[in-house]
Design a protein around this motif. Structure first.
Motif, PDB file in Angstrom:
ATOM      1  N   ALA A 166       0.804  -1.448  -0.143  1.00  0.00           N
ATOM      2  CA  ALA A 166      -0.373   0.136  -0.050  1.00  0.00           C
ATOM      3  C   ALA A 166       0.632   1.224   0.098  1.00  0.00           C
ATOM      4  O   ALA A 166       2.073   1.210   0.853  1.00  0.00           O
ATOM      5  CB  ALA A 166      -0.955  -0.313   1.012  1.00  0.00           C
ATOM      6  N   THR A 167      -0.165   2.830  -0.907  1.00  0.00           N
ATOM      7  CA  THR A 167       0.498   3.625  -0.568  1.00  0.00           C
ATOM      8  C   THR A 167      -0.391   4.017  -0.205  1.00  0.00           C
ATOM      9  O   THR A 167      -1.726   4.822  -0.264  1.00  0.00           O
ATOM     10  CB  THR A 167       1.460   4.044  -1.731  1.00  0.00           C
ATOM     11  N   LEU A 168      -0.197   5.345   0.362  1.00  0.00           N
ATOM     12  CA  LEU A 168      -0.613   6.571   0.647  1.00  0.00           C
ATOM     13  C   LEU A 168       0.082   8.372   0.361  1.00  0.00           C
ATOM     14  O   LEU A 168       0.857   8.533   1.420  1.00  0.00           O
ATOM     15  CB  LEU A 168      -1.098   6.350   1.784  1.00  0.00           C
ATOM     16  N   ALA A 169      -1.102   8.871   0.603  1.00  0.00           N
ATOM     17  CA  ALA A 169      -0.231  10.733   0.345  1.00  0.00           C
ATOM     18  C   ALA A 169      -1.597  10.748   1.028  1.00  0.00           C
ATOM     19  O   ALA A 169      -2.630  10.912   0.872  1.00  0.00           O
ATOM     20  CB  ALA A 169      -0.483  11.142  -1.272  1.00  0.00           C
ATOM     21  N   ALA A 170      -1.446  12.369   2.148  1.00  0.00           N
ATOM     22  CA  ALA A 170      -1.833  12.936   2.666  1.00  0.00           C
ATOM     23  C   ALA A 170      -1.671  14.761   3.120  1.00  0.00           C
ATOM     24  O   ALA A 170      -0.445  14.415   3.761  1.00  0.00           O
ATOM     25  CB  ALA A 170      -2.014  12.357   3.955  1.00  0.00           C
ATOM     26  N   SER A 171      -1.313  15.354   2.120  1.00  0.00           N
ATOM     27  CA  SER A 171      -1.216  16.504   2.335  1.00  0.00           C
ATOM     28  C   SER A 171      -1.587  17.395   3.793  1.00  0.00           C
ATOM     29  O   SER A 171      -2.416  16.987   3.798  1.00  0.00           O
ATOM     30  CB  SER A 171      -1.278  17.194   1.390  1.00  0.00           C
ATOM     31  N   PRO A 172      -0.890  18.042   4.480  1.00  0.00           N
ATOM     32  CA  PRO A 172       0.595  18.189   4.168  1.00  0.00           C
ATOM     33  C   PRO A 172       1.708  17.279   3.790  1.00  0.00           C
ATOM     34  O   PRO A 172       3.154  18.159   3.841  1.00  0.00           O
ATOM     35  CB  PRO A 172       0.672  19.974   4.416  1.00  0.00           C
ATOM     36  N   GLU A 173       1.532  16.466   5.113  1.00  0.00           N
ATOM     37  CA  GLU A 173       2.553  15.783   5.898  1.00  0.00           C
ATOM     38  C   GLU A 173       3.384  15.195   4.582  1.00  0.00           C
ATOM     39  O   GLU A 173       4.130  15.413   4.039  1.00  0.00           O
ATOM     40  CB  GLU A 173       2.433  15.047   6.669  1.00  0.00           C
ATOM     41  N   ALA A 174       2.557  14.034   3.401  1.00  0.00           N
ATOM     42  CA  ALA A 174       2.752  13.844   2.934  1.00  0.00           C
ATOM     43  C   ALA A 174       2.181  13.474   1.637  1.00  0.00           C
ATOM     44  O   ALA A 174       1.513  13.235   1.281  1.00  0.00           O
ATOM     45  CB  ALA A 174       3.002  12.514   2.548  1.00  0.00           C
ATOM     46  N   PRO A 175       2.399  14.935   0.662  1.00  0.00           N
ATOM     47  CA  PRO A 175       1.919  15.210  -0.200  1.00  0.00           C
ATOM     48  C   PRO A 175       2.250  14.126  -1.588  1.00  0.00           C
ATOM     49  O   PRO A 175       0.993  14.766  -2.550  1.00  0.00           O
ATOM     50  CB  PRO A 175       2.023  17.131  -0.795  1.00  0.00           C
ATOM     51  N   TYR A 176       3.149  13.458  -1.811  1.00  0.00           N
ATOM     52  CA  TYR A 176       3.316  12.400  -2.402  1.00  0.00           C
ATOM     53  C   TYR A 176       2.724  10.641  -2.503  1.00  0.00           C
ATOM     54  O   TYR A 176       3.756  10.732  -1.605  1.00  0.00           O
ATOM     55  CB  TYR A 176       4.552  13.416  -3.750  1.00  0.00           C
ATOM     56  N   ALA A 177       2.739  10.594  -3.370  1.00  0.00           N
ATOM     57  CA  ALA A 177       2.151   9.077  -3.297  1.00  0.00           C
ATOM     58  C   ALA A 177       4.269   8.401  -3.395  1.00  0.00           C
ATOM     59  O   ALA A 177       4.010   8.129  -4.171  1.00  0.00           O
ATOM     60  CB  ALA A 177       1.667   8.081  -3.783  1.00  0.00           C
ATOM     61  N   LEU A 178       4.217   7.558  -2.298  1.00  0.00           N
ATOM     62  CA  LEU A 178       5.445   6.648  -2.445  1.00  0.00           C
ATOM     63  C   LEU A 178       5.406   5.345  -3.139  1.00  0.00           C
ATOM     64  O   LEU A 178       4.423   4.755  -3.176  1.00  0.00           O
ATOM     65  CB  LEU A 178       6.561   6.797  -1.129  1.00  0.00           C
ATOM     66  N   ASP A 179       6.557   5.203  -4.069  1.00  0.00           N
ATOM     67  CA  ASP A 179       5.740   3.783  -5.364  1.00  0.00           C
ATOM     68  C   ASP A 179       4.155   3.641  -5.673  1.00  0.00           C
ATOM     69  O   ASP A 179       4.165   2.038  -4.791  1.00  0.00           O
ATOM     70  CB  ASP A 179       6.789   2.529  -4.397  1.00  0.00           C
ATOM     71  N   ALA A 180       3.713   4.371  -6.062  1.00  0.00           N
ATOM     72  CA  ALA A 180       2.378   4.270  -6.565  1.00  0.00           C
ATOM     73  C   ALA A 180       2.468   3.407  -7.445  1.00  0.00           C
ATOM     74  O   ALA A 180       1.350   2.832  -8.162  1.00  0.00           O
ATOM     75  CB  ALA A 180       1.461   6.084  -6.636  1.00  0.00           C
ATOM     76  N   ASP A 181       3.319   3.309  -8.414  1.00  0.00           N
ATOM     77  CA  ASP A 181       3.086   2.149  -9.816  1.00  0.00           C
ATOM     78  C   ASP A 181       3.470   0.733  -8.986  1.00  0.00           C
ATOM     79  O   ASP A 181       3.050   0.136 -10.173  1.00  0.00           O
ATOM     80  CB  ASP A 181       4.611   2.343 -10.914  1.00  0.00           C
ATOM     81  N   ILE A 182       4.192   0.590  -8.174  1.00  0.00           N
ATOM     82  CA  ILE A 182       4.699  -0.521  -7.894  1.00  0.00           C
ATOM     83  C   ILE A 182       3.037  -1.711  -6.587  1.00  0.00           C
ATOM     84  O   ILE A 182       2.665  -2.349  -6.616  1.00  0.00           O
ATOM     85  CB  ILE A 182       5.332  -1.158  -7.281  1.00  0.00           C
ATOM     86  N   ALA A 183       2.234  -0.196  -5.769  1.00  0.00           N
ATOM     87  CA  ALA A 183       1.727  -0.341  -4.793  1.00  0.00           C
ATOM     88  C   ALA A 183       0.390  -1.025  -5.757  1.00  0.00           C
ATOM     89  O   ALA A 183       0.175  -0.385  -6.763  1.00  0.00           O
ATOM     90  CB  ALA A 183       1.451   0.474  -3.656  1.00  0.00           C
ATOM     91  N   ASP A 184      -0.310  -1.933  -4.893  1.00  0.00           N
ATOM     92  CA  ASP A 184      -2.227  -2.798  -6.005  1.00  0.00           C
ATOM     93  C   ASP A 184      -2.885  -1.620  -4.627  1.00  0.00           C
ATOM     94  O   ASP A 184      -3.900  -1.771  -4.870  1.00  0.00           O
ATOM     95  CB  ASP A 184      -1.877  -3.672  -6.340  1.00  0.00           C
TER      96      ASP A 184
END
Length: 338
Positions: A121-139
Motif C-alpha cells: 500500500a501507499t498513501l498520500a496525505a497533504s501537507p505531511e506527505a503530498p506525494y504517493a511513494l511507489d504508487a506504480d508498484i503498490a496495488d
C-alpha cells in the motif's frame, strides 16, 4: 519507570536483521531505483513470512495486532538495512488507518492482503506527505484530502525526482479518484503512527551510518596509522553515538504514548522524530567526513544511507513542522498551568 525490550522483541529484531544481512540490500535498493522491482518484492515477501507486514494489521483481519513498540523494533531494523519501498505507508500507516475505520468495506480484503504480503500500500496525505511513494508498484493506492479517503488509479507518468534514487514519488492531484470514506478523525489519529515509523527508520539508518564510519575509521590509514586513532575522529563518532542513544528512549517513549492513547502522543512522537532525524543527519555528515572522497561516489554503498536519511528527514512532516508542534503543545500546557 524502567523500560526494556522483551526477549521476544529482541529475538524478532535479530531475525529481521539476519534475514536482511544476507539479502544484499544495496543491490536490491539500486535495482528498485532503476525500476527493477523483482528482488525487492521478493524481499518484501520474505519479510511478510517473518510477520513484519502483519504487525499493525488487527488480528480479526489476519494480522498480529502488535503494539507501537513492536512496530518500532521492526522499523528500526528495516531502517538499519534501508529496505526500499513504501515501508512507512504499507507496514504502519495504512493498516493503522484502515484499522481505525472499521466501517470501510474494502478493509476486509485490503488488510488480510497487507498482512500476508500479497499487497503493498501507499498513501498520500497533504501537507505531511503530498506525494504517493511507489504508487506504480503498490496495488492499494490511497490518498487523503480534506478528511476524505480516496483510492486512485495507477499513475502512468514518470516518478518525480528524489535525492534518494530508490524513492519513487508520484503526484496524485491529477489522477482519477474514487471516494472510499470520510476519515477526518481517523487520519488525525493515524498521522503520529506515520511519524513514529519514519523516526524509527531514521534511528536505524543513523545506527548503520555510525557503525560503517567506525569500521572504516579502523581501515583507513593516514600518516601511518588508522584515522580512528585520532582524537578528532574519536570525539566526533562518540558525539554521534551519544545523540543516537539519547534519541532512542524518546522514540520508544513515543511508542508507549501511542499505545496508551496519551493525549500528548502527538507531541511525544514529534519530539522523537526531531531527535532521531537530527541524530541521523549528524551521523550522515560524520560518515561523509570519515569516508572522505569515496563517500561521494555513487558506487560506494554508504551513499544509499546518506540519501535515505536526507529524504526521510522531510518525509511525513519537516523538522520545522514537528518542532512547531512540540513548541505549541508545551506553550499551551504552560498557559493552562499559569
Amino acid at each position: 519507570m524502567r523500560f526494556a525490550l522483551s526477549r521476544e522483541q529482541l529475538d524478532f529484531s535479530r531475525s529481521i536483521g539476519a534475514l536482511l544481512a544476507e539479502a544484499d540490500t544495496p543491490g536490491v535498493i539500486r535495482a528498485w531505483g532503476s525500476g527493477k522491482h523483482e528482488t525487492g518484492l521478493a524481499l518484501w515477501q520474505r519479510l511478510a513470512d517473518l510477520g513484519v507486514t502483519a504487525l499493525a494489521v488487527p488480528e480479526r483481519h489476519g494480522g498480529l495486532g502488535a503494539d507501537a513498540v513492536d512496530l518500532v523494533v521492526a522499523l528500526d531494523a528495516l531502517g538499519y538495512h534501508a529496505v526500499p519501498g513504501p515501508v512507512t505507508e504499507s507496514v504502519a500507516t495504512v493498516p493503522a488507518l484502515l484499522g481505525e475505520c472499521g466501517e470501510i468495506d474494502q478493509a476486509a480484503s485490503w488488510l488480510p492482503a497487507l498482512a500476508s504480503g500479497a499487497s503493498i500500500a501507499t498513501l498520500a496525505a497533504s501537507p505531511e506527505a503530498p506525494y504517493a511513494l511507489d504508487a506504480d508498484i503498490a496495488d492499494i493506492r490511497l490518498c487523503v484530502s480534506e478528511g476524505v479517503l480516496y483510492e486512485f488509479d495507477r499513475p502512468s507518468d514518470a516518478p518525480l525526482s528524489s535525492v534518494d534514487v530508490s524513492r519513487r514519488l508520484f503526484a496524485v492531484d491529477s489522477l482519477q479518484r474514487d471516494e472510499v470514506a470520510a476519515v477526518m478523525l481517523a487520519i488525525h489519529r493515524t498521522l503520529p503512527v506515520a511519524t513514529l515509523a519514519t523516526a524509527a527508520q531514521l534511528l536505524g539508518a543513523g545506527r548503520r551510518l555510525l557503525e560503517e564510519s567506525v569500521d572504516y575509521a579502523k581501515q583507513r590509514f593516514q600518516y601511518g596509522k588508522a584515522i580512528g586513532q585520532y582524537q578528532a575522529i574519536k570525539h566526533m563518532l562518540a558525539d554521534i553515538a551519544t545523540q543516537l542513544e539519547l534519541a532512542r528512549p524518546l522514540l520508544f517513549g513515543a511508542a508507549v504514548a501511542i499505545d496508551a492513547a496519551s493525549p500528548h502522543a502527538s507531541r511525544d512522537v514529534s519530539a522523537a522524530r526531531v531527535a532521531t532525524a537530527d541524530a541521523a543527519y549528524q551521523a550522515a555528515r560524520a560518515a561523509l567526513q570519515v569516508h572522505g572522497a569515496i563517500g561521494y561516489t555513487a558506487e560506494h554503498d554508504i551513499g544509499l544511507w546518506l540519501t535515505r536519511v536526507r529524504a526521510l528527514t522531510s518525509a511525513w512532516g519537516t523538522q520545522a513542522t514537528h518542532r512547531s508542534r512540540v513548541l505549541g503543545e508545551l506553550a499551551s500546557s504552560a498557559g493552562r498551568a499559569s
